[in-house]
Design a protein around this motif. Structure first.
Motif, PDB file in Angstrom:
ATOM      1  N   GLY A  60       0.775  -1.237   0.000  1.00 57.26           N
ATOM      2  CA  GLY A  60       0.000   0.000   0.000  1.00 57.26           C
ATOM      3  C   GLY A  60       0.805   1.285   0.000  1.00 57.26           C
ATOM      4  O   GLY A  60       0.238   2.371   0.068  1.00 57.26           O
ATOM      5  N   GLU A  64      -4.243   3.033   9.330  1.00 51.79           N
ATOM      6  CA  GLU A  64      -5.630   2.953   9.774  1.00 51.79           C
ATOM      7  C   GLU A  64      -6.000   1.552  10.247  1.00 51.79           C
ATOM      8  O   GLU A  64      -6.683   1.377  11.244  1.00 51.79           O
ATOM      9  CB  GLU A  64      -6.563   3.393   8.647  1.00 51.79           C
ATOM     10  CG  GLU A  64      -8.014   3.478   9.066  1.00 51.79           C
ATOM     11  CD  GLU A  64      -8.902   4.054   7.986  1.00 51.79           C
ATOM     12  OE1 GLU A  64     -10.041   3.602   7.879  1.00 51.79           O
ATOM     13  OE2 GLU A  64      -8.444   4.951   7.256  1.00 51.79           O
ATOM     14  N   SER A  65      -5.530   0.533   9.513  1.00 51.01           N
ATOM     15  CA  SER A  65      -5.897  -0.837   9.861  1.00 51.01           C
ATOM     16  C   SER A  65      -4.725  -1.796   9.654  1.00 51.01           C
ATOM     17  O   SER A  65      -4.476  -2.227   8.523  1.00 51.01           O
ATOM     18  CB  SER A  65      -7.092  -1.298   9.023  1.00 51.01           C
ATOM     19  OG  SER A  65      -7.348  -2.669   9.268  1.00 51.01           O
ATOM     20  N   ASP A  95      -4.781  -4.802  10.364  1.00 51.70           N
ATOM     21  CA  ASP A  95      -5.393  -6.038   9.865  1.00 51.70           C
ATOM     22  C   ASP A  95      -5.517  -6.026   8.345  1.00 51.70           C
ATOM     23  O   ASP A  95      -5.295  -7.052   7.692  1.00 51.70           O
ATOM     24  CB  ASP A  95      -6.761  -6.253  10.518  1.00 51.70           C
ATOM     25  CG  ASP A  95      -6.638  -6.494  12.006  1.00 51.70           C
ATOM     26  OD1 ASP A  95      -6.496  -7.663  12.403  1.00 51.70           O
ATOM     27  OD2 ASP A  95      -6.674  -5.506  12.772  1.00 51.70           O
ATOM     28  N   ASP A  96      -5.852  -4.866   7.767  1.00 48.75           N
ATOM     29  CA  ASP A  96      -5.948  -4.763   6.311  1.00 48.75           C
ATOM     30  C   ASP A  96      -4.584  -4.909   5.647  1.00 48.75           C
ATOM     31  O   ASP A  96      -4.449  -5.567   4.617  1.00 48.75           O
ATOM     32  CB  ASP A  96      -6.595  -3.440   5.895  1.00 48.75           C
ATOM     33  CG  ASP A  96      -8.086  -3.378   6.184  1.00 48.75           C
ATOM     34  OD1 ASP A  96      -8.688  -4.430   6.537  1.00 48.75           O
ATOM     35  OD2 ASP A  96      -8.652  -2.272   6.071  1.00 48.75           O
ATOM     36  N   VAL A  97      -3.551  -4.274   6.237  1.00 48.68           N
ATOM     37  CA  VAL A  97      -2.195  -4.406   5.684  1.00 48.68           C
ATOM     38  C   VAL A  97      -1.740  -5.858   5.788  1.00 48.68           C
ATOM     39  O   VAL A  97      -1.144  -6.404   4.854  1.00 48.68           O
ATOM     40  CB  VAL A  97      -1.210  -3.445   6.383  1.00 48.68           C
ATOM     41  CG1 VAL A  97       0.201  -3.641   5.844  1.00 48.68           C
ATOM     42  CG2 VAL A  97      -1.651  -1.997   6.221  1.00 48.68           C
ATOM     43  N   TYR A  98      -2.036  -6.498   6.903  1.00 43.61           N
ATOM     44  CA  TYR A  98      -1.699  -7.914   7.105  1.00 43.61           C
ATOM     45  C   TYR A  98      -2.376  -8.781   6.037  1.00 43.61           C
ATOM     46  O   TYR A  98      -1.732  -9.627   5.410  1.00 43.61           O
ATOM     47  CB  TYR A  98      -2.133  -8.337   8.510  1.00 43.61           C
ATOM     48  CG  TYR A  98      -1.878  -9.791   8.828  1.00 43.61           C
ATOM     49  CD1 TYR A  98      -0.612 -10.230   9.199  1.00 43.61           C
ATOM     50  CD2 TYR A  98      -2.909 -10.721   8.783  1.00 43.61           C
ATOM     51  CE1 TYR A  98      -0.376 -11.564   9.500  1.00 43.61           C
ATOM     52  CE2 TYR A  98      -2.681 -12.056   9.092  1.00 43.61           C
ATOM     53  CZ  TYR A  98      -1.418 -12.468   9.450  1.00 43.61           C
ATOM     54  OH  TYR A  98      -1.187 -13.785   9.749  1.00 43.61           O
ATOM     55  N   ALA A  99      -3.667  -8.563   5.812  1.00 43.60           N
ATOM     56  CA  ALA A  99      -4.401  -9.333   4.792  1.00 43.60           C
ATOM     57  C   ALA A  99      -3.809  -9.100   3.403  1.00 43.60           C
ATOM     58  O   ALA A  99      -3.687 -10.041   2.606  1.00 43.60           O
ATOM     59  CB  ALA A  99      -5.885  -8.965   4.818  1.00 43.60           C
ATOM     60  N   THR A 100      -3.417  -7.875   3.127  1.00 43.79           N
ATOM     61  CA  THR A 100      -2.787  -7.561   1.837  1.00 43.79           C
ATOM     62  C   THR A 100      -1.464  -8.298   1.703  1.00 43.79           C
ATOM     63  O   THR A 100      -1.152  -8.852   0.645  1.00 43.79           O
ATOM     64  CB  THR A 100      -2.579  -6.043   1.700  1.00 43.79           C
ATOM     65  OG1 THR A 100      -3.854  -5.394   1.737  1.00 43.79           O
ATOM     66  CG2 THR A 100      -1.862  -5.691   0.407  1.00 43.79           C
ATOM     67  N   HIS A 135      -2.181 -11.881   0.998  1.00 36.97           N
ATOM     68  CA  HIS A 135      -2.707 -12.001  -0.366  1.00 36.97           C
ATOM     69  C   HIS A 135      -1.572 -12.075  -1.395  1.00 36.97           C
ATOM     70  O   HIS A 135      -1.672 -12.788  -2.391  1.00 36.97           O
ATOM     71  CB  HIS A 135      -3.634 -10.817  -0.674  1.00 36.97           C
ATOM     72  CG  HIS A 135      -4.047 -10.732  -2.104  1.00 36.97           C
ATOM     73  ND1 HIS A 135      -5.038 -11.540  -2.635  1.00 36.97           N
ATOM     74  CD2 HIS A 135      -3.594  -9.964  -3.121  1.00 36.97           C
ATOM     75  CE1 HIS A 135      -5.171 -11.256  -3.922  1.00 36.97           C
ATOM     76  NE2 HIS A 135      -4.310 -10.303  -4.239  1.00 36.97           N
ATOM     77  N   ARG A 149      -1.681   0.652  14.927  1.00 36.02           N
ATOM     78  CA  ARG A 149      -2.595   1.781  15.187  1.00 36.02           C
ATOM     79  C   ARG A 149      -2.819   1.819  16.682  1.00 36.02           C
ATOM     80  O   ARG A 149      -2.773   0.799  17.367  1.00 36.02           O
ATOM     81  CB  ARG A 149      -3.908   1.650  14.434  1.00 36.02           C
ATOM     82  CG  ARG A 149      -4.849   0.614  14.985  1.00 36.02           C
ATOM     83  CD  ARG A 149      -6.250   0.733  14.367  1.00 36.02           C
ATOM     84  NE  ARG A 149      -7.069  -0.387  14.770  1.00 36.02           N
ATOM     85  CZ  ARG A 149      -7.706  -0.495  15.926  1.00 36.02           C
ATOM     86  NH1 ARG A 149      -7.628   0.465  16.821  1.00 36.02           N
ATOM     87  NH2 ARG A 149      -8.424  -1.563  16.212  1.00 36.02           N
TER      88      ARG A 149
END
Length: 117
Positions: free
Chosen positions: A27, A70-71, A73-78, A81, A114
């Motif tokens: 990101g 911000e998240s 968890d989102d960076v981790y999921a990315t 992926h 965060r």
């Protein structure tokens, strides 16, 4: 009094193309340079990281850089992926942050965090 903050951290890399791809996939936006240059600046939120090509052996990084996002968890999921393996899963820490750690291609430890409300 003037506020003081770190504007950017510069990390040495052995393979600029691999490093830029890694950070872009997580990101970060390339704001200067790129895969075929000796110096690249990237940004995520208000955080900057510079990559300096030195011919170092990949996997010989040092230290830890912490990015507030911000998240986590989102960076981790990315990261998952794209096939990356994180050092830790996102977790809530006793010091009031949610975070996880991952190594970049040169072995620098990155923490995405965060503050917990």
């Amino acid at each position: 009094m003037v506020d003081r903050e770190i504007n950017a951290v510069t990390l040495i890399v052995g393979d600029m193309a691999a490093a830029v791809q890694f950070y872009n996939r997580l990101g970060f936006e390339t704001v200067y340079g790129g895969a075929d240059t000796p110096f690249t600046s990237l940004k995520i939120g208000a955080n900057f990281v510079n990559l300096q090509l030195t011919g170092a052996t990949p996997g010989t990084g040092w230290g830890r850089v912490i990015f507030h996002v911000e998240s986590p968890d989102d960076v981790y999921a990315t990261a998952l992926h794209h096939g990356y393996v994180a050092e830790t899963e996102p977790t809530d820490a006793a010091w009031g942050e949610r975070y996880f750690h991952i190594l970049d291609p040169d072995g620098h430890e990155l923490s995405f965090a965060r503050r917990l409300d």
